[in-house]
Scaffold this active site. Structure first.
Site, PDB file in Angstrom:
ATOM      1  N   GLN A 103       0.831  -1.759  -0.110  1.00 50.11           N
ATOM      2  CA  GLN A 103       0.169   0.179  -0.113  1.00 50.11           C
ATOM      3  C   GLN A 103       0.956   1.347   0.111  1.00 50.11           C
ATOM      4  O   GLN A 103       1.688   1.742   1.144  1.00 50.11           O
ATOM      5  CB  GLN A 103      -0.826   0.074   1.262  1.00 50.11           C
ATOM      6  CG  GLN A 103      -1.781   0.755   1.299  1.00 50.11           C
ATOM      7  CD  GLN A 103      -2.214   1.013   3.191  1.00 50.11           C
ATOM      8  OE1 GLN A 103      -1.860   0.639   4.094  1.00 50.11           O
ATOM      9  NE2 GLN A 103      -3.699   1.793   2.999  1.00 50.11           N
TER      10      GLN A 103
ATOM     11  N   SER B 194       0.740   6.441   2.328  1.00 48.34           N
ATOM     12  CA  SER B 194       1.099   7.507   2.883  1.00 48.34           C
ATOM     13  C   SER B 194       2.486   8.120   2.781  1.00 48.34           C
ATOM     14  O   SER B 194       3.348   7.839   2.314  1.00 48.34           O
ATOM     15  CB  SER B 194       1.543   6.938   4.339  1.00 48.34           C
ATOM     16  OG  SER B 194       1.081   6.553   5.382  1.00 48.34           O
TER      17      SER B 194
ATOM     18  N   GLU C 255      -8.899  -2.618   5.290  1.00 47.09           N
ATOM     19  CA  GLU C 255      -7.473  -1.932   5.907  1.00 47.09           C
ATOM     20  C   GLU C 255      -8.293  -1.964   7.537  1.00 47.09           C
ATOM     21  O   GLU C 255      -7.506  -3.148   8.279  1.00 47.09           O
ATOM     22  CB  GLU C 255      -6.893  -1.055   6.087  1.00 47.09           C
ATOM     23  CG  GLU C 255      -6.169  -1.069   6.920  1.00 47.09           C
ATOM     24  CD  GLU C 255      -4.508  -0.232   6.563  1.00 47.09           C
ATOM     25  OE1 GLU C 255      -5.038   0.878   6.013  1.00 47.09           O
ATOM     26  OE2 GLU C 255      -3.272  -0.154   6.335  1.00 47.09           O
TER      27      GLU C 255
ATOM     28  N   GLU D 111      -6.692   7.900  17.495  1.00 44.75           N
ATOM     29  CA  GLU D 111      -7.335   9.426  17.310  1.00 44.75           C
ATOM     30  C   GLU D 111      -8.438   9.954  15.993  1.00 44.75           C
ATOM     31  O   GLU D 111      -9.839  10.406  16.151  1.00 44.75           O
ATOM     32  CB  GLU D 111      -6.544  10.531  17.350  1.00 44.75           C
ATOM     33  CG  GLU D 111      -5.669  10.644  18.881  1.00 44.75           C
ATOM     34  CD  GLU D 111      -4.692   9.681  19.284  1.00 44.75           C
ATOM     35  OE1 GLU D 111      -3.829   8.906  18.059  1.00 44.75           O
ATOM     36  OE2 GLU D 111      -4.298   9.715  20.637  1.00 44.75           O
TER      37      GLU D 111
HETATM   38  C1  LIG Z   1       3.758  -0.419  11.557  1.00 49.34           C
HETATM   39  C2  LIG Z   1       2.871   0.511  10.389  1.00 49.34           C
HETATM   40  C3  LIG Z   1       2.500   0.306   9.162  1.00 49.34           C
HETATM   41  C4  LIG Z   1       2.191   1.305   8.577  1.00 49.34           C
HETATM   42  N1  LIG Z   1       2.490   0.371   6.917  1.00 49.34           N
HETATM   43  C5  LIG Z   1       1.790   1.529   5.701  1.00 49.34           C
HETATM   44  C6  LIG Z   1       2.018   0.589   4.515  1.00 49.34           C
HETATM   45  O1  LIG Z   1       1.545  -0.092   4.490  1.00 49.34           O
HETATM   46  N2  LIG Z   1       0.868   1.991   3.780  1.00 49.34           N
HETATM   47  C7  LIG Z   1       0.904   2.835   4.447  1.00 49.34           C
HETATM   48  O2  LIG Z   1       0.713   3.736   2.978  1.00 49.34           O
HETATM   49  N3  LIG Z   1       1.205   3.709   4.781  1.00 49.34           N
HETATM   50  C8  LIG Z   1       1.525   2.518   6.854  1.00 49.34           C
HETATM   51  N4  LIG Z   1       1.504   3.470   7.281  1.00 49.34           N
HETATM   52  C9  LIG Z   1       1.525   4.754   7.875  1.00 49.34           C
HETATM   53  C10 LIG Z   1       0.111   4.917   8.784  1.00 49.34           C
HETATM   54  O3  LIG Z   1      -1.166   4.678   7.824  1.00 49.34           O
HETATM   55  C11 LIG Z   1       0.366   6.422   9.303  1.00 49.34           C
HETATM   56  O4  LIG Z   1       1.588   6.502  10.210  1.00 49.34           O
HETATM   57  C12 LIG Z   1      -0.954   6.966   9.924  1.00 49.34           C
HETATM   58  O5  LIG Z   1      -1.617   7.297   8.890  1.00 49.34           O
HETATM   59  C13 LIG Z   1      -0.344   8.055  10.825  1.00 49.34           C
HETATM   60  O6  LIG Z   1       0.414   9.012   9.687  1.00 49.34           O
HETATM   61  P1  LIG Z   1       1.482   9.621  10.490  1.00 49.34           P
HETATM   62  O7  LIG Z   1       2.216   8.632  11.155  1.00 49.34           O
HETATM   63  O8  LIG Z   1       1.766  10.475   9.306  1.00 49.34           O
HETATM   64  O9  LIG Z   1       1.122  10.922  11.678  1.00 49.34           O
HETATM   65  P2  LIG Z   1       0.320  12.438  11.520  1.00 49.34           P
HETATM   66  O10 LIG Z   1      -1.072  12.476  10.851  1.00 49.34           O
HETATM   67  O11 LIG Z   1       1.372  13.002  11.372  1.00 49.34           O
HETATM   68  O12 LIG Z   1      -0.380  12.479  12.780  1.00 49.34           O
HETATM   69  C14 LIG Z   1       0.444  12.740  14.359  1.00 49.34           C
HETATM   70  C15 LIG Z   1      -0.247  12.797  15.729  1.00 49.34           C
HETATM   71  O13 LIG Z   1      -1.477  13.170  15.245  1.00 49.34           O
HETATM   72  C16 LIG Z   1      -2.445  12.786  15.345  1.00 49.34           C
HETATM   73  N5  LIG Z   1      -3.602  13.589  14.635  1.00 49.34           N
HETATM   74  C17 LIG Z   1      -2.804  13.677  13.228  1.00 49.34           C
HETATM   75  N6  LIG Z   1      -4.547  14.104  12.434  1.00 49.34           N
HETATM   76  C18 LIG Z   1      -5.653  14.250  13.906  1.00 49.34           C
HETATM   77  C19 LIG Z   1      -6.989  15.171  13.415  1.00 49.34           C
HETATM   78  N7  LIG Z   1      -7.234  15.102  12.740  1.00 49.34           N
HETATM   79  N8  LIG Z   1      -7.570  15.035  14.884  1.00 49.34           N
HETATM   80  C20 LIG Z   1      -7.102  14.043  15.936  1.00 49.34           C
HETATM   81  N9  LIG Z   1      -5.402  14.088  15.807  1.00 49.34           N
HETATM   82  C21 LIG Z   1      -5.311  13.808  15.108  1.00 49.34           C
HETATM   83  C22 LIG Z   1      -2.075  11.432  15.516  1.00 49.34           C
HETATM   84  O14 LIG Z   1      -3.088  10.616  15.842  1.00 49.34           O
HETATM   85  C23 LIG Z   1      -0.871  11.131  15.567  1.00 49.34           C
HETATM   86  O15 LIG Z   1      -1.243  11.144  17.354  1.00 49.34           O
HETATM   87  C24 LIG Z   1       2.207   2.258   8.710  1.00 49.34           C
HETATM   88  C25 LIG Z   1       2.537   2.790   9.803  1.00 49.34           C
HETATM   89  C26 LIG Z   1       3.070   1.882  10.824  1.00 49.34           C
HETATM   90  C27 LIG Z   1       3.263   2.344  11.742  1.00 49.34           C
END
Ligand SMILES: Cc1cc2nc3c(=O)[nH]c(=O)nc-3n(C[C@H](O)[C@H](O)[C@H](O)COP(=O)(O)OP(=O)(O)OC[C@H]3O[C@@H](n4cnc5c(N)ncnc54)[C@H](O)[C@@H]3O)c2cc1C
Length: 408
Positions: A121, A124, A239, A377
């Site tokens: 996928q 991100s 997912e 969240e």
């Molecule tokens: C083990 C693992 C596997 C993954 N595998 C994939 C994959 O295969 N493909 C892929 O595309 N992605 C993958 N991801 C990525 C995952 O989808 C993202 O990490 C996740 O969506 C959060 O995005 P971010 O890390 O950019 O955090 P951010 O979006 O920057 O968030 C940072 C913090 O802010 C909070 N936050 C952000 N917006 C809001 C809101 N509107 N309201 C309240 N709180 C909020 C979040 O909850 C978090 O605590 C994976 C992540 C992990 C940890």
């Protein structure tokens, strides 16, 4: 407890269709004698891969909860379940069957189901996770092809994948949700570079993926140009419900809670405290409630893709797993600090809990449960807005051209 209401005649007749199809499959093919790929190919052809998909595309057009019946019968006959590294078939399959053309369904579904082609996928980006619709990876049309440039991140199993579900920005002048286009990208094509990212477990289960002038035939566009957001929602809903176990029916007391109970049972009496026992019982009740809620959600799903219930079960599972393995580590005491191998590894398989590598590994791995597939969240926002009907959070950039939204 029964998982379906068998007083409904349509369920009875669906069950007999399924039983007949399974009988025929097993009469012609012995899962213990054939390779997994061969047997799963026959399962697909019999319409028993995704039973709710249309006939001819791995399904029989029946209710999704009939799949459980199929899996139980095939497991009993000795068929192995899908290879864990094929996790993304549970996301890509429903997405392609819902939004793809018949040609794309024919091309992708069968090898995805057999495990001959693995998927990953590519959603991100460094600047777009929770706010995934803000993504920047650029796709520009060039005749019958698209040229893609950008960076994706946290891409689980991308190092093993043949195909990627890729979402791009195809029209920067449209508001963010309206200028996205979804593709199937060949992970071995020129311009696709996969680099490992190491996690706290020591493993690099996920990756960053760089796309430099990567070319994708327009025939591999899933859904219409600019419809990428709608297509992505199908992937994301599937997912969340897959990670949360929505619709699945594990055995009572199995999985993480079973592991915790085992640790408790093996602990010398003088190391058990009443407070820990109280906590253990609370977790047991939560795990059982979640299991029953998942079974109920599965039984009430009549057709199509899962709804917000998948996000609710994902939230419950993620938070419970983190607390539960914290208690497991507390119970192990000083033993928990030794005997863990932090060496760098590139796993060939995938597990959202990681219990098969022991409790120490699971304790570290489940930290990711409340991030992967959407953070807790974000799951709470979905629960609030889509289930409880609470007012939505302010979305100030919703109608602004993506190109005019400030980005960090
Ligand atoms: C083990 C693992 C596997 C993954 N595998 C994939 C994959 O295969 N493909 C892929 O595309 N992605 C993958 N991801 C990525 C995952 O989808 C993202 O990490 C996740 O969506 C959060 O995005 P971010 O890390 O950019 O955090 P951010 O979006 O920057 O968030 C940072 C913090 O802010 C909070 N936050 C952000 N917006 C809001 C809101 N509107 N309201 C309240 N709180 C909020 C979040 O909850 C978090 O605590 C994976 C992540 C992990 C940890």
């Amino acid at each position: 407890m029964t998982t379906t209401d068998t007083s409904d005649p349509s369920i009875d007749s669906e069950s007999s269709i399924v039983d007949k199809a399974v009988d025929e499959l097993l009469a012609g093919h012995d899962p213990k004698a054939e390779s997994q790929i061969e047997f799963r190919g026959h399962q697909y052809d019999a319409g028993l891969a995704w039973v709710h998909f249309p006939v001819g595309f791995g399904g029989l057009g029946l209710r999704p909860d009939q799949q459980k019946r199929i899996e139980q019968r095939l497991r009993a006959a000795g068929a192995a379940s899908a290879d864990a590294a094929s996790f993304f078939l549970a996301l890509a399959g429903p997405t392609i069957v819902t939004h793809g053309t018949d040609q794309q369904r024919n091309r992708f579904l069968r090898p995805m189901f057999t495990g001959e082609e693995r998927w990953c996928q590519l959603f991100s980006e460094p600047g777009a996770g929770s706010d995934f619709a803000g993504l920047a990876c650029k796709a520009v049309r060039d005749g019958d092809e698209w040229i893609v440039n950008g960076q994706k991140v946290w891409n689980t199993i991308a190092h093993l994948a043949d195909w990627g579900m890729l979402v791009t920005r195809s029209n920067p002048d449209a508001p963010k949700h309206k200028g996205m286009t979804y593709f199937a990208i060949d992970m071995r094509s020129p311009g696709v570079e996969v680099r490992p990212l190491r996690q706290i477990t020591g493993e690099a289960e996920f990756n960053e993926v760089y796309l430099t002038d990567a070319r994708i035939p327009d025939a591999n566009r899933i859904g219409a140009e600019g419809e990428g957001w709608r297509v992505s929602l199908t992937t994301l809903m599937n997912e969340r419900s897959t990670i949360g176990g929505s619709g699945s029916a594990p055995k009572r007391g199995s999985g993480p809670i079973g592991e915790l109970v085992n640790i408790w049972n093996q602990l010398p009496a003088d190391r058990r405290t009443a407070a820990q026992k109280d906590q253990l019982m609370k977790f047991w009740v939560r795990a059982e409630c979640q299991r029953l809620t998942n079974i109920r959600a599965g039984a009430s799903r009549k057709a199509g893709n899962p709804g917000p219930e998948g996000s609710v079960s994902k939230l419950a599972m993620a938070e419970l797993n983190k607390e539960l393995f914290e208690l497991a580590i507390d119970l192990l005491g000083a033993e928990a600090l030794v005997g863990y191998d932090y060496s760098f590894r590139r796993p060939e398989t995938l597990s959202t809990e990681g219990i098969e590598h022991g409790v120490r590994h699971a304790f570290l791995r489940v930290r990711a449960n409340s991030i992967e597939g959407g953070t807790s969240e974000i799951m709470r926002n979905i629960l609030g807005e889509q289930v409880l009907g609470l007012p939505g959070e302010p979305r100030v950039d919703k109608d602004v051209p993506w190109v005019s939204v400030p980005r960090s």
